[in-house]
Design an enzyme around this catalytic site. Sequence first.
Site, mmCIF file in Angstrom:
data_model
loop_
_atom_site.group_PDB
_atom_site.id
_atom_site.type_symbol
_atom_site.label_atom_id
_atom_site.label_comp_id
_atom_site.label_asym_id
_atom_site.label_seq_id
_atom_site.Cartn_x
_atom_site.Cartn_y
_atom_site.Cartn_z
ATOM 1 N N TRP A 22 -42.114 -17.768 2.872
ATOM 2 C CA TRP A 22 -41.275 -18.954 2.796
ATOM 3 C C TRP A 22 -40.018 -18.695 1.981
ATOM 4 O O TRP A 22 -40.067 -18.093 0.905
ATOM 5 C CB TRP A 22 -42.060 -20.106 2.132
ATOM 6 N N GLU B 287 -45.727 -43.186 -0.677
ATOM 7 C CA GLU B 287 -47.172 -43.061 -0.452
ATOM 8 C C GLU B 287 -47.962 -42.884 -1.746
ATOM 9 O O GLU B 287 -49.191 -42.938 -1.735
ATOM 10 C CB GLU B 287 -47.455 -41.853 0.461
ATOM 11 N N LYS C 291 -39.415 -20.575 7.299
ATOM 12 C CA LYS C 291 -40.605 -19.728 7.458
ATOM 13 C C LYS C 291 -40.186 -18.435 8.141
ATOM 14 O O LYS C 291 -40.060 -18.362 9.347
ATOM 15 C CB LYS C 291 -41.673 -20.459 8.259
ATOM 16 N N THR D 244 -41.730 -46.438 4.573
ATOM 17 C CA THR D 244 -40.941 -45.259 4.199
ATOM 18 C C THR D 244 -39.695 -45.250 5.085
ATOM 19 O O THR D 244 -39.714 -45.792 6.192
ATOM 20 C CB THR D 244 -41.720 -43.945 4.414
HETATM 21 P P1 ADP Z 1 -38.234 -40.551 1.666
HETATM 22 O O1 ADP Z 1 -39.430 -39.668 1.979
HETATM 23 O O2 ADP Z 1 -37.790 -41.348 2.819
HETATM 24 O O3 ADP Z 1 -37.119 -39.815 0.965
HETATM 25 P P2 ADP Z 1 -39.424 -41.576 -0.745
HETATM 26 O O4 ADP Z 1 -38.695 -42.485 -1.601
HETATM 27 O O5 ADP Z 1 -40.877 -41.815 -0.582
HETATM 28 O O6 ADP Z 1 -38.757 -41.642 0.649
HETATM 29 O O7 ADP Z 1 -39.117 -40.127 -1.236
HETATM 30 C C1 ADP Z 1 -40.100 -39.268 -1.687
HETATM 31 C C2 ADP Z 1 -39.581 -37.872 -1.738
HETATM 32 O O8 ADP Z 1 -38.489 -37.761 -2.644
HETATM 33 C C3 ADP Z 1 -40.601 -36.882 -2.235
HETATM 34 O O9 ADP Z 1 -41.505 -36.490 -1.223
HETATM 35 C C4 ADP Z 1 -39.715 -35.737 -2.721
HETATM 36 O O10 ADP Z 1 -39.306 -34.914 -1.643
HETATM 37 C C5 ADP Z 1 -38.497 -36.464 -3.246
HETATM 38 N N1 ADP Z 1 -38.600 -36.576 -4.705
HETATM 39 C C6 ADP Z 1 -39.032 -37.610 -5.438
HETATM 40 N N2 ADP Z 1 -38.966 -37.353 -6.764
HETATM 41 C C7 ADP Z 1 -38.483 -36.088 -6.875
HETATM 42 C C8 ADP Z 1 -38.187 -35.228 -7.993
HETATM 43 N N3 ADP Z 1 -38.350 -35.604 -9.248
HETATM 44 N N4 ADP Z 1 -37.715 -33.993 -7.706
HETATM 45 C C9 ADP Z 1 -37.526 -33.577 -6.427
HETATM 46 N N5 ADP Z 1 -37.772 -34.348 -5.358
HETATM 47 C C10 ADP Z 1 -38.254 -35.585 -5.571
#
Ligand code: ADP
Length: 551
Positions: A449, A331, A444, A187
């Site tokens: 929230w 993940e 918070k 990640t």
């Molecule tokens: P990073 O956590 O480094 O950004 P990732 O590629 O694993 O790497 O990103 C996952 C995150 O991207 C998710 O936890 C979410 O916050 C965001 N995400 C993914 N798809 C969407 C979506 N359709 N709408 C909003 N947020 C999204």
Amino acid sequence: MFSTMQDVPLTVTRILNHGMRLHGSSHLTTWRGGGEPQRRSFAEVGCRAFQLANALRDELGVQGADRVATLMWNNAEHVEAYFAIPAMGAVLHTLNLRLPAEQLAWIVNHAADRVIIVDGSLIPLLAPLLPHLKTVEHVVVSGPGDRSPLEGAHARVHDYEELIADCPTTFDWPEIDERQAAAMCYTSGTTGDPKGVVYSHRSIYLHSMQVNMTQSMGLTDQDTTLIVVPQFHVNAWGLPHALFMTGVNMLMPDRFLQPAPLAEMIEAERPTHAAAVPTIWQGLLAELTAKPRDVSSLTQVTIGGSACPPALMEAFDKLGMRVCHAWGMTETSPLGTVSRPPAEVVGTEREFAYRLTQGRFPASVEARLTGPGGERLPWDGESAGELEVRGPWIAGAYYNGPDREPLRPADKFSEDGWLKTGDVGTISADGFLTLTDRAKDVIKSGGEWISSVELENALMSHPDVAEAAVVAVPDDKWGERPLATVVLKDGSTADFETLRTFLAAEGKIAKWQLPERWTVIESVPKTSVGKFDKKVLRRRYADGDLDVTRL
Ligand code: ADP
């Protein structure tokens, strides 16, 4: 009582063998940015994967669970590596070529990669790092590029085509336990060190079947998918594996990811489906508006990675490109939800709102919401909590070296083993997820929230605001309160009082959620993947570096 069914391991090897034999005539096309694109049938891709496995084993001595990394664009050779490396029992490690050099080196050393397959065009990125990559014994260069910067390093340098040229197109694939590691991906580490997620053969196989379901992408061998999402980003959302399974043709953009070449390749190669993050599509939309092209073949577009803006969905609908919104993360392999509206709303005015949600969970992904006090929240479309998931393609831990216990940090995994996604949102009674924030960004305030995203979207709908980011700052009375950081458009005269009144108007934002701290900034800091980098803003506030007005 036991079943009478056979216990056959679900492996990447099966996907490879099936795709090359039963869908041997399907095509993988790689854009070349001028001249004829490179075209290979699935049968050829498969044969070359067999050759690559032979070369890695016999010429480079790859064995056991050795890690073989790739530093490559989306192309046929990268897909060959996707299949050869796991099928021979080794572990494919895709490297994110957009990471800062230091992080990239950290990741290669942490994974202890033995081999790196690098695209010739990326040698300038790899060469200065190589002296620091102690475990790397071989560098395999694919495609043209000046190799001289690699000379003198401790690793031996090979040419991909020369390496595989004389290798046999057969391989006696080993018996693989389906729970064995097949691929790994780190990640991007916006907080702390990057964390390695290791996919198993079984997780990749089951995830591929889900991607292929009608309720997900639902493609057939009459389709062609333009895979813009990088192969180093969660296995290109699992598409190469899934599409090889069903014979869906693939169109790979290589390094030509700018709006103009994307528009050109859509017109020329006529894909029916494409997948990428919103920023790519925003760019393409601007390009198509400036210079219209025949993109009529493209009727389905999968968008994920960040929320799909409503305006983008509308504009694409008008162009005949129907957007399907999806949510996931490294993940989660990544498919977590896909937004296919339920039958009863199709054709009604409620349909669009459903399509804008992050989508519905498939049968294999279980979900639950946890509130600010750790309580379980109902699926009522209103109660917002942190999303937790579990399932056969969801990570249960992070990689911590081959001989050490996997990492299970308490902020990422619950005591009973669910993944804490760090995403905050609601789930409707019929299982549709709507994200409102990331847990680390949510404000918070007095046990309640406040969604930073909601405040930002409301602010950015004001005509004088170019960009806005809202972060939580410490507050004596409420614990935390929102700080609005605003980028004003050139020549704008809006003051904070006006903006605050605008937010409160028409009940856009509840009164108790309105920020009392305001500041103007030049631009919102961004991460390597273009997301708002709020930790920079929080730090600047803590350092007293921002000129804050209190209303
Ligand atoms: P990073 O956590 O480094 O950004 P990732 O590629 O694993 O790497 O990103 C996952 C995150 O991207 C998710 O936890 C979410 O916050 C965001 N995400 C993914 N798809 C969407 C979506 N359709 N709408 C909003 N947020 C999204």
